[in-house]
Structure formats: structure tokens, C-alpha cells
Design a protein around this motif. Structure first.
Motif, PDB file in Angstrom:
ATOM      1  N   GLY A 243       0.798  -1.214   0.000  1.00 40.05           N
ATOM      2  CA  GLY A 243       0.000   0.000   0.000  1.00 40.05           C
ATOM      3  C   GLY A 243       0.832   1.266   0.000  1.00 40.05           C
ATOM      4  N   THR A 244       2.016   1.205  -0.575  1.00 39.81           N
ATOM      5  CA  THR A 244       2.884   2.380  -0.618  1.00 39.81           C
ATOM      6  C   THR A 244       2.350   3.412  -1.609  1.00 39.81           C
ATOM      7  OG1 THR A 244       4.707   0.872  -0.207  1.00 39.81           O
ATOM      8  CG2 THR A 244       5.292   3.101  -0.829  1.00 39.81           C
ATOM      9  N   ALA A 363      16.179  -6.396   0.962  1.00 43.68           N
ATOM     10  CA  ALA A 363      15.179  -6.098  -0.064  1.00 43.68           C
ATOM     11  C   ALA A 363      14.079  -5.216   0.482  1.00 43.68           C
ATOM     12  CB  ALA A 363      14.560  -7.389  -0.587  1.00 43.68           C
ATOM     13  N   PRO A 366      15.088   0.791  -2.005  1.00 47.79           N
ATOM     14  CA  PRO A 366      16.436   1.041  -2.520  1.00 47.79           C
ATOM     15  C   PRO A 366      17.458   0.954  -1.388  1.00 47.79           C
ATOM     16  CG  PRO A 366      14.910   2.721  -3.297  1.00 47.79           C
ATOM     17  CD  PRO A 366      14.159   1.888  -2.293  1.00 47.79           C
ATOM     18  N   GLU A 391       3.920  -9.101  -5.661  1.00 45.78           N
ATOM     19  CA  GLU A 391       3.334  -9.737  -6.834  1.00 45.78           C
ATOM     20  C   GLU A 391       4.181 -10.902  -7.354  1.00 45.78           C
ATOM     21  OE1 GLU A 391       3.678  -6.510  -6.279  1.00 45.78           O
ATOM     22  OE2 GLU A 391       1.946  -5.366  -7.024  1.00 45.78           O
ATOM     23  N   THR A 479       6.330  -3.154 -13.558  1.00 47.31           N
ATOM     24  CA  THR A 479       6.639  -3.159 -12.124  1.00 47.31           C
ATOM     25  C   THR A 479       6.339  -1.803 -11.510  1.00 47.31           C
ATOM     26  OG1 THR A 479       8.880  -2.372 -12.508  1.00 47.31           O
ATOM     27  CG2 THR A 479       8.558  -4.780 -12.445  1.00 47.31           C
ATOM     28  N   ILE A 493      17.741   0.493  -9.831  1.00 47.37           N
ATOM     29  CA  ILE A 493      16.359   0.944  -9.696  1.00 47.37           C
ATOM     30  C   ILE A 493      16.376   2.425  -9.321  1.00 47.37           C
ATOM     31  CG2 ILE A 493      14.202   0.664  -8.392  1.00 47.37           C
ATOM     32  CD1 ILE A 493      14.780  -1.669 -10.267  1.00 47.37           C
ATOM     33  N   LYS A 595       8.336   1.124   4.561  1.00 46.94           N
ATOM     34  CA  LYS A 595       8.615   1.831   3.309  1.00 46.94           C
ATOM     35  C   LYS A 595       8.179   3.279   3.418  1.00 46.94           C
ATOM     36  CE  LYS A 595       7.742  -2.309   0.738  1.00 46.94           C
ATOM     37  NZ  LYS A 595       8.434  -2.356  -0.546  1.00 46.94           N
TER      38      LYS A 595
HETATM   39  P1  ATP Z   1       1.930  -1.007  -3.327  1.00 48.19           P
HETATM   40  O1  ATP Z   1       2.185  -1.864  -4.520  1.00 48.19           O
HETATM   41  O2  ATP Z   1       0.702  -1.417  -2.569  1.00 48.19           O
HETATM   42  O3  ATP Z   1       1.988   0.443  -3.595  1.00 48.19           O
HETATM   43  P2  ATP Z   1       4.618  -1.703  -2.526  1.00 48.19           P
HETATM   44  O4  ATP Z   1       4.944  -1.591  -3.979  1.00 48.19           O
HETATM   45  O5  ATP Z   1       5.527  -1.012  -1.567  1.00 48.19           O
HETATM   46  O6  ATP Z   1       3.116  -1.255  -2.247  1.00 48.19           O
HETATM   47  P3  ATP Z   1       5.700  -4.319  -2.119  1.00 48.19           P
HETATM   48  O7  ATP Z   1       5.300  -5.404  -3.016  1.00 48.19           O
HETATM   49  O8  ATP Z   1       5.913  -4.621  -0.679  1.00 48.19           O
HETATM   50  O9  ATP Z   1       4.561  -3.241  -2.141  1.00 48.19           O
HETATM   51  O10 ATP Z   1       7.037  -3.626  -2.622  1.00 48.19           O
HETATM   52  C1  ATP Z   1       7.572  -3.781  -3.916  1.00 48.19           C
HETATM   53  C2  ATP Z   1       8.258  -2.502  -4.319  1.00 48.19           C
HETATM   54  O11 ATP Z   1       9.309  -2.184  -3.372  1.00 48.19           O
HETATM   55  C3  ATP Z   1       8.961  -2.554  -5.646  1.00 48.19           C
HETATM   56  O12 ATP Z   1       8.075  -2.341  -6.717  1.00 48.19           O
HETATM   57  C4  ATP Z   1      10.003  -1.433  -5.496  1.00 48.19           C
HETATM   58  O13 ATP Z   1       9.415  -0.160  -5.688  1.00 48.19           O
HETATM   59  C5  ATP Z   1      10.406  -1.548  -4.048  1.00 48.19           C
HETATM   60  N1  ATP Z   1      11.607  -2.393  -3.900  1.00 48.19           N
HETATM   61  C6  ATP Z   1      11.649  -3.663  -3.444  1.00 48.19           C
HETATM   62  N2  ATP Z   1      12.919  -4.117  -3.381  1.00 48.19           N
HETATM   63  C7  ATP Z   1      13.717  -3.127  -3.836  1.00 48.19           C
HETATM   64  C8  ATP Z   1      15.127  -2.989  -4.028  1.00 48.19           C
HETATM   65  N3  ATP Z   1      15.958  -3.958  -3.727  1.00 48.19           N
HETATM   66  N4  ATP Z   1      15.572  -1.814  -4.544  1.00 48.19           N
HETATM   67  C9  ATP Z   1      14.722  -0.816  -4.843  1.00 48.19           C
HETATM   68  N5  ATP Z   1      13.393  -0.883  -4.675  1.00 48.19           N
HETATM   69  C10 ATP Z   1      12.882  -2.023  -4.173  1.00 48.19           C
END
Ligand code: ATP
Ligand code: MG
Length: 631
Positions: A243-244, A363, A366, A391, A479, A493, A595
Motif C-alpha cells: 500500500g505504498t 530487499a 532502494p 506480486e 513493475t 532501480i 517503506k
Molecule cells: P503497493 O504496490 O501497494 O503500492 P509496494 O509496492 O511497496 O506497495 P511491495 O510489493 O511490498 O509493495 O514492494 C515492492 C516494491 O518495493 C517494488 O516495486 C520497489 O518499488 C520496491 N523495492 C523492493 N525491493 C527493492 C530494491 N531492492 N531496490 C529498490 N526498490 C525495491
């Protein structure tokens, strides 16, 4: 050294042969007839015709070879308890829980919502669900009633498994009143509620609906509940994204593809083997908890550490004391947690023997270079960034040291992992960017590999429209993150697609500006957002947490630090990227998974309504922003 390159190519060019080999890493009741059915894109079905069971592969399978080895090590520095369960003991507990759920009426295909602190019973419940073919839907224990209610409505669970309370920093957090309130708020009402009583908080039990785990467990002590063999495509669980960027999305995962993907990742990415010890510091409420606290390590016959507590209590050495005591070989955490440690005395990292550790994987966000460098120096083991999403269920970008030892590059989560046909796409033209160092949207050509989401829970249309239709003229999975790839195939990223700001026609990634600002020695954390500006369209605004805030009460000292930060950005990125203001805060607004909530910061900075804040950690953080911005 082209081992990984060949491995990767084969996973794309000879997809079915590649995954048929990986499928042999798990046990099937009946083997698949077809490796991948992609006749209805973007919906992929993996290992069609195969039947298997996730719990069988995580638990029962190991009984012949390692029944007495540790499987689950549950540690709580909140209640000062520690208990290690062997595979045989885990097997018994899971069957008791499965029998209890069945006694409450749970059947194959039913959903069971798990709202639990980090206790062993949470793992029993997850494994018990998949054992009988029920779908679990774990909701992070820190969520309040409103967030829980909306997930109850969406998942429509027949039963809920919960506990009297969690505990955080020594403070008991009662769960039962929140659960009762959530059920009252929800239009959908679960039939049965199974409560684990930890003796932390009193519970009002509702007759007919609420049941006591200890009592049911006692009745099913000798339970023998066989695994329900399910079709590979049978959903194992649903789980919500963090939910970011907005309303969380309900991710639905299959069974066979997920088991194969995780088993493969343990081998190729983590270079792990049975008997190793995995410690992921996440929570079972997030995808890392699903894949790398519960399923991945157990599938591989490893012991997994389930930890309830803060990284700083009783002291900032607690993680490393666990590593030493249990000879942890693989550790998995998040940059946000490392930044918490970075604020503590670095000598805590030297008090324990961490020589059993092979590497630390990070993970979720960033990983900035100063943080990576700091933890790498302190621990003396490789730090491996990995990039993925709820996902996808397992890393999209990282290093596959089990295939071929690969060197990490600071700032890069690594290379495209086998199975993921990763592309960088120009968001305007929809064209693929094939050259080095070009900026594009990180996208994945279908089919998504095994283990990734099957669809959005009960909403196929949303799956297609959200993920596969965002790039003009091209059906690829987006993504929603920006990236570049260097000439050697390492990706970087640059931030989320909606985090790009446009200053007088220049498109700037907030991530780049944040990197630059966080290189200042007195900046612990920073968030940069774009704020509407009548002259330039948008300007960058920075919100930073100083490492040492003493003296910053003085406006002159604040101004001086702000000036230094701006100079740094000027020197490193150019004056266009210079933030219009650098505000100093005690804490940044974050989701419960740690986050940065940039959208909320941006909204408040633009004096707008910040929208859905149900996943937010500490509302006070936004209040401070409001005060700084002024109304
Ligand atoms: P929502 O999709 O509900 O807005 P969210 O994207 O934070 O929330 P998650 O699936 O927990 O939900 O997080 C995935 C996201 O986190 C990625 O799409 C990316 O933006 C970020 N992310 C994850 N790992 C990394 C990484 N190693 N480096 C940079 N960004 C990362
Ligand atoms: Mg997301």
C-alpha cells in the motif's frame, strides 16, 4: 565465466525444459502434463495436470531424512521465550492445527485469515491451511481495525486465527479488541475464530464463534491429517501489497509454481542446502515472511528463525547474538532495518561471532550506498541487494551465487533472474530500450515465471488493467519502477514511476536526489518529493532525518545544514536537482513494512488530503510535516 549467462538464456529460450528440471526440486503426487499453459495471456498456468501440496514439501517430505533436525526456531525477546521445533514436532503441531481448523468447518478452497504476532502458532496455521487446501490470508498483526476489516471483506474468510496480543518494545498490544471491532465493521462475518492465548491480555470470548486453541489442540493431540493433493494451479494464499502507492492489491498465488520457484531460489539464489539456518527479520504479514521465513527455507529442509522483537532490544546486538547462538548461515532483512541499527553504537556488531553467516540479503527498498557500505564493513560478509515485489513472490533482480559466484555492485540489486524476461521500456513510445544506461520502466514479458501472482484475488480484470495495460501498444507486466541497465547487465532501480518529478522540463528521479543527500554525513534518512510549483511545474522538496539533531533547534544551524545539503546536490547532480527546501524531521512517514510513504508526504506538502493511510506506521510523522509546511 558464462555459467549464469547461459543459465539465464536457457530459462528464457528453452523455458519449458528449464522449468521441467526445476520442478524436480519438489515432490509431486502426480507429475505435470504440461509445463506452461500460456494460451490465455497474461494468465499463465504452471505445471498443468500436476498435483502436489505445499505443506507436504515443506514438512512431511523431510521426515524420512531429518525428522529430528530443527525446522522452526521461535524466539521472542518480547516474552523472553525461545523454542525450537524439529521437523517431527512441526509435523505434529501442524496436524493439530489442521484438525482444529477442520473441526471448525474449514474445507478445501475456504479462506482462513491469520492475524497474528510472530509466534510459532502463526507458522502452524499457515502450514495447516495449505495442508488441507484452504487459502491463508495473513494480515500484518500491526494493522488496526479498519485495515483489517477491509481485508476481511475482500478475503471472506470462513475462519480467523488470531491471538490475545502481540508485544512491541515490551508493550503489550492487545489484538482481540481490534479483531472484534474489525469483524463488527465488516459486512462479511467469519463463522469461527480460533484464539491463541499467550496470557498477555484478557480476552472476551464470544460463545459459538470464538474458540480456544489450547483446548482444541488438547482434543487433537494425536491428529493425523493427511495432505490434500491439489492441482498445481490451486491457490495457496492471498496477500496484500504494502500500500505504498495507494490501495493495497490482493495478490493470489498458486501452489505448484510457487513451490518450484521457491525451491529453485533457495538453490540458485541463496546457494542454500538442507541443514542450513535461515533468519529473515521480516514479518509473516509481508511477502518476505511468506517466501523466506516460512516456505522457502522449509522447502529446502533448512531451519528457519521466527523472531518477535525489535532489532534494538534488549540491545542493538540482539540479531547477531541469534546468529551466533543458532549458527545462522543466511540472513535476510531490509534497508530500513539496517538504517535503524546504523543509528546505534557500531560496536554492537562486533560483540558476537557472526562467522557462520554467508551473506546478508536486503530487499524492499532502494539500498543506498552509505548504508550498504556501513553494514558490509561492520559484518564483514557480502551484502546482497535483491529487488522484487509482493506480486512476484521471489527476486526479479539479484545475484545467483548458487549458479555462479557473482560480484555485487553497490547501488545495483543485480541482474535479471532466470525466468524473468526483464525489459526496459520507454513509457511514452512503448519501445524496448536495448542500449546500456538508458532509463526505462522495468517490465517483464509474459508469461511471468512460476511463483508470481496468478491474478488479483477475485478480480481478473484488475490484474489485466493494472499490470498489463499501462504501457502503450504493448502487453507487458509493469513493475511501476524506473530502472537502467549497465553494459554488463546490472540493473539500477531509480524509484517508482510515480516518483519522478519534472522540474522545468527536466525529469528527475527522486531516488537520485535522495542518494546524493544521504551521502551527507549528518543525514540518516531522507525522502524527496515533487511539489507543484507555479513557475517550474514541480520542484523537489526534501524531508531529512539528521543523524545528530542536537543544535538544530537553532535556525542558523538548520539553515547551515540545509545549505550544505543543497551544495552537495548541486555538485553531484546539478542545480536543477537542488531541492527548493530541505526540512528536518524526527521521523519520516512510513508504511508498517517500513517503506517511505512519499505519496503521503507529497500530498501534505501540497496541502492535499493524503488519502488511504491505513498502512501507515506513525501518524505523528505527518503531523510534523504539516507543522513545517504551515497551513
Ligand atoms: P503497493 O504496490 O501497494 O503500492 P509496494 O509496492 O511497496 O506497495 P511491495 O510489493 O511490498 O509493495 O514492494 C515492492 C516494491 O518495493 C517494488 O516495486 C520497489 O518499488 C520496491 N523495492 C523492493 N525491493 C527493492 C530494491 N531492492 N531496490 C529498490 N526498490 C525495491
Ligand atoms: Mg507495488
Amino acid at each position: 565465466m558464462r555459467k549464469f549467462a547461459d543459465f539465464y538464456r536457457r530459462s528464457i529460450d528453452e523455458r519449458d525444459a528449464f522449468w521441467a528440471e526445476q520442478a524436480a526440486l519438489i515432490e509431486w503426487r502426480t507429475p505435470a502434463e504440461q509445463v506452461c499453459d500460456y494460451s490465455r495471456p497474461p494468465f499463465a498456468r504452471w505445471f498443468v495436470g500436476g498435483t502436489t501440496n505445499l505443506c507436504h514439501n515443506a514438512v512431511d517430505r523431510h521426515l524420512t531424512t531429518r525428522a529430528d533436525q530443527a525446522a522452526l526456531i521461535a524466539i521472542s525477546t518480547e516474552t523472553n521465550t525461545e523454542r525450537s521445533y524439529s521437523f517431527a514436532e512441526l509435523h505434529a503441531e501442524v496436524q493439530r492445527m489442521a484438525a482444529a481448523l477442520q473441526a471448525l468447518g474449514v474445507k478445501k478452497g475456504d479462506r482462513v485469515l491469520i492475524y497474528m504476532p510472530m509466534v510459532a502458532e502463526a507458522a502452524f496455521a499457515m502450514l495447516a491451511c495449505v495442508r488441507i487446501g484452504a487459502l491463508h490470508s495473513v494480515v500484518f498483526g500491526g494493522f488496526a481495525a479498519g485495515a483489517l476489516a477491509s481485508r476481511i471483506e475482500d478475503a471472506e474468510p470462513m475462519a480467523v486465527v488470531s491471538a490475545d496480543a502481540g508485544s512491541r518494545g515490551g508493550k503489550v498490544v492487545p489484538y482481540k479488541p481490534l479483531l472484534d471491532e474489525a469483524i463488527a465493521l465488516s459486512r462479511y462475518k467469519p463463522t469461527a475464530v480460533l484464539m491463541v492465548d499467550r496470557g498477555l491480555a484478557p480476552m472476551a470470548m464470544r460463545a459459538g464463534r470464538d474458540h480456544d486453541w489450547a483446548a482444541l489442540r488438547a482434543r487433537h493431540l494425536d491428529a493425523a491429517v493427511p495432505c490434500e493433493w491439489v492441482e498445481s494451479a490451486h491457490p495457496s494464499y492471498t496477500l496484500y501489497t504494502s500500500g505504498t502507492t495507494g490501495k493495497p492489491k490482493g495478490v493470489q498465488r498458486d501452489t505448484g509454481g510457487y513451490a518450484v520457484a521457491l525451491a529453485a531460489s533457495m538453490k540458485h539464489i541463496f546457494d542454500a542446502k538442507a541443514g542450513d539456518v535461515f533468519f529473515a527479520t521480516s514479518d509473516i504479514g509481508w511477502v518476505v515472511g511468506h517466501s523466506y521465513i516460512i516456505y522457502g527455507p522449509l522447502l529446502a529442509g533448512m531451519a528457519t528463525v521466527l523472531y518477535e522483537g525489535l532489532p534494538t532490544r534488549p540491545d542493538a546486538g540482539v540479531w547477531w547474538s541469534i546468529v551466533e547462538k543458532y549458527q545462522v548461515t543466511h540472513m535476510f532483512s531490509a534497508p530500513t532495518a539496517v538504517r535503524v541499527l546504523k543509528k546505534q553504537d557500531p560496536s554492537w556488531l562486533k560483540k558476537h561471532d557472526v562467522s557462520s553467516l554467508k551473506a546478508l540479503w536486503l530487499a524492499g527498498e532502494p539500498l543506498d550506498e552509505p548504508t550498504a557500505q556501513w553494514i558490509s564493513d561492520a559484518l564483514g560478509v557480502p551484502i546482497i541487494d535483491n529487488y522484487w515485489q509482493t506480486e512476484t513472490g521471489w527476486p526479479i533482480l539479484t545475484l545467483a551465487n548458487g549458479v555462479e559466484p557473482q560480484t555485487a555492485r553497490f547501488g545495483s540489486p543485480g541482474k535479471a533472474m532466470y525466468g524473468y524476461n526483464v525489459k526496459l521500456i520507454d513509457e511514452v513510445s512503448g519501445e524496448e530500450l536495448t542500449g546500456a544506461d538508458q532509463k526505462g520502466v522495468v517490465a517483464i514479458e509474459g508469461p511471468l515465471p512460476p511463483g508470481c501472482m496468478q491474478t488479483v484475488w477475485r478480480d481478473d480484470a484488475r490484474f489485466v488493467s493494472t499490470y498489463w495495460k499501462s504501457i502503450p501498444g504493448r502487453m507487458v507486466y509493469s513493475t511501476f519502477d524506473w530502472g537502467i541497465r549497465d553494459a554488463d547487465g546490472y540493473y539500477f532501480i531509480l524509484g517508482r514511476t510515480d516518483d519522478v518529478i519534472n522540474v522545468a522540463g527536466h525529469r528527475l528521479g527522486t531516488r537520485e536526489i535522495e542518494e546524493s543527500i544521504s551521502s551527507h554525513p549528518n543525514i540518516a534518512e531522507v525522502a524527496v518529493v515533487g511539489v507543484a510549483d507555479s513557475l517550474k511545474g514541480q520542484v523537489a522538496m526534501a524531508f531529512a532525518v539528521p543523524r545528530d539533531a542536537s543544535g538544530l533547534q537553532d535556525p542558523a544551524a538548520r539553515l547551515k545544514l540545509e545549505g550544505e545539503v543543497m551544495q552537495r546536490v548541486d555538485a553531484q547532480l546539478g542545480a536543477v536537482a537542488r531541492p527548493a527546501r530541505v526540512h528536518f524531521l524526527n521521523t519520516l512517514p512510513k508504511t508498517r513494512s517500513g517503506k517511505l510513504l512519499r505519496r503521503a508526504l507529497q500530498a501534505v506538502a501540497e496541502r492535499r488530503d493524503p488519502g488511504d493511510l491505513t498502512t501507515m506506521e506513525d501518524p505523528a510523522a505527518l503531523q510534523q510535516v504539516r507543522e513545517l509546511i504551515g497551513d
